[in-house]
Design an enzyme around this catalytic site. Structure first.
Site, mmCIF file in Angstrom:
data_model
loop_
_atom_site.group_PDB
_atom_site.id
_atom_site.type_symbol
_atom_site.label_atom_id
_atom_site.label_comp_id
_atom_site.label_asym_id
_atom_site.label_seq_id
_atom_site.Cartn_x
_atom_site.Cartn_y
_atom_site.Cartn_z
ATOM 1 N N SER A 180 77.716 -18.494 82.379
ATOM 2 C CA SER A 180 78.017 -18.719 80.972
ATOM 3 C C SER A 180 79.540 -18.710 80.761
ATOM 4 C CB SER A 180 77.294 -17.658 80.127
ATOM 5 O OG SER A 180 77.267 -18.017 78.774
ATOM 6 N N HIS A 181 80.046 -17.875 79.859
ATOM 7 C CA HIS A 181 81.490 -17.846 79.614
ATOM 8 C C HIS A 181 82.262 -17.470 80.885
ATOM 9 C CE1 HIS A 181 84.696 -16.806 76.302
ATOM 10 N NE2 HIS A 181 85.162 -17.625 77.227
ATOM 11 N N ASP A 191 58.875 -11.180 78.688
ATOM 12 C CA ASP A 191 60.312 -10.988 78.459
ATOM 13 C C ASP A 191 60.600 -11.179 76.969
ATOM 14 O OD1 ASP A 191 63.096 -11.139 78.287
ATOM 15 O OD2 ASP A 191 63.264 -12.042 80.288
ATOM 16 N N ASP A 245 68.961 -24.424 77.992
ATOM 17 C CA ASP A 245 68.433 -23.141 78.479
ATOM 18 C C ASP A 245 68.338 -22.109 77.359
ATOM 19 O OD1 ASP A 245 71.020 -22.354 78.002
ATOM 20 O OD2 ASP A 245 71.483 -21.788 80.078
ATOM 21 N N HIS A 266 68.626 -19.011 79.672
ATOM 22 C CA HIS A 266 70.009 -18.579 79.888
ATOM 23 C C HIS A 266 70.094 -17.209 80.577
ATOM 24 C CE1 HIS A 266 74.229 -19.315 79.217
ATOM 25 N NE2 HIS A 266 74.404 -18.126 78.670
ATOM 26 N N ASP A 303 67.450 -15.876 82.442
ATOM 27 C CA ASP A 303 66.820 -16.009 83.766
ATOM 28 C C ASP A 303 67.867 -16.358 84.826
ATOM 29 O OD1 ASP A 303 64.277 -15.661 82.655
ATOM 30 O OD2 ASP A 303 63.884 -17.819 82.529
ATOM 31 N N GLN A 338 67.564 -11.933 84.411
ATOM 32 C CA GLN A 338 67.244 -11.020 83.305
ATOM 33 C C GLN A 338 66.012 -11.506 82.541
ATOM 34 O OE1 GLN A 338 68.547 -8.198 82.725
ATOM 35 N NE2 GLN A 338 70.711 -8.169 83.357
ATOM 36 N N LEU A 355 62.526 -10.409 84.939
ATOM 37 C CA LEU A 355 61.421 -11.141 84.286
ATOM 38 C C LEU A 355 61.811 -12.605 84.152
ATOM 39 C CD1 LEU A 355 60.272 -8.642 81.507
ATOM 40 C CD2 LEU A 355 59.025 -9.306 83.570
#
Ligand code: CA
Length: 310
Positions: free
Chosen positions: A109-110, A236, A254, A276, A278, A282, A286
């Site tokens: 991500s970032h 989840d 995502d 995003h 997974d 996370q 899960l």
């Protein structure tokens, strides 16, 4: 090479004799030339879990067969130049600590954008940049959230439509010590913020929408992958949030980042059955039960880097 790495190398040589070619469990399978740095994304996870747990099981899965792995921590919510400078300082620490010439940066991500910033500033310190679920062309969701956070432009209709998912994300964002940093971070991740960033740091970016970028720029290898499923695991609780946030998008996504926005350098794949979170295994592992496990992707990538001599 430090003592630990040297011992690992010796052990690998000994164990590799009986290993089958292509066996993903072979000793040495993830033994990259340069250390791997895992750079986290925008998140409130540190308060709850700590940065290592941002990547549950991933560092261990990489280390098991030879990679030397470091997990960095930067400001959870801030713009890319601030986070990038913090990441660069930690890259320099890892290089000083290990004696390695360079590092492999893997950012979620970032964190992928921070990694791009570091590679643009100091390419001689970076063997590769890999962005996982990074909004390289911006994230529409960031624009929507930013507008809601800024009171004057509160969008009632958007909030009504997406109450659950945005409520969860806003709670996460408002939990920061300085909400203005959250606005700054969202500005950085919005389409216009990323257009500005990309003009300054175009390395590895596709020149056509949804294409691939140059595989190597200034000696730095660029890679990317992403998922495009919002709902993957009934158990989840974060999936409900992504089911709603994914509605912001007109393209496959995502839950946070669009499929084509995630492209950078060599696109390994852009449609894993992952949302995003997974992408970093996370929450707590899960993920989709019948699809490729995220930990496997990181291991395969370490092997890819190893085979390139990185
Ligand atoms: Ca999940």
């Amino acid at each position: 090479m430090n003592g630990t790495a040297a011992r690992a190398a010796t052990l690998t040589t000994a164990l590799c004799v009986g290993a089958m070619a292509g066996d993903v469990h072979a000793a040495g399978y993830t033994e990259t030339e340069y250390p791997i740095i895992l750079a986290h994304g925008l998140s409130g996870f540190d308060a709850l879990l700590g940065v290592v747990e941002y990547w549950p099981g991933i560092a261990g899965a990489l280390e098991k067969d030879g990679a030397e792995v470091f997990v960095t921590e930067v400001s959870q919510f801030n713009d890319t130049a601030v986070r990038g400078q913090q990441l660069l300082e930690q890259v320099e620490e890892v290089i000083a600590l290990t004696g390695a010439d360079k590092v492999n940066l893997v950012g979620h991500s970032h964190g992928g954008l921070d990694s791009r910033w570091v590679a643009a500033q100091r390419p001689e310190l970076v063997a590769s940049v890999t962005t996982v679920g990074s909004p390289n062309q911006g994230a529409e969701l960031a624009t929507v959230l930013r507008d809601i956070l800024v009171e004057d432009s509160f969008s009632e209709s958007v909030l009504a439509g997406l109450a659950g998912g945005l409520g969860s994300l806003l709670a996460l964002l408002s939990g920061t010590s300085n909400p203005q940093d959250a606005v700054g971070a969202l500005d950085a991740l919005s389409g216009s913020g990323m257009a500005e960033f990309n003009a300054a740091y175009p390395q590895g970016l596709p020149t056509t929408w949804c294409g691939q970028g140059d595989p190597v720029v200034d000696g730095v290898y660029y890679f990317s992958w992403t998922g495009t499923r919002s709902v993957t695991n009934f158990f989840d609780i974060s999936d409900a949030m992504f089911a709603l946030t994914s509605l912001v998008y007109s393209e496959d996504n995502d839950g946070v980042v669009g499929q084509c926005s995630a492209h950078l350098g060599t696109v390994i794949r852009d449609d894993y059955k992952q949302n995003h979170l997974d992408e970093v295994n996370q929450l707590f592992g899960l993920v989709h039960w019948w699809s490729v496990n995220p930990k496997t992707l990181y291991r395969q990538h370490a092997n890819r880097l190893k085979n390139l001599g990185l």
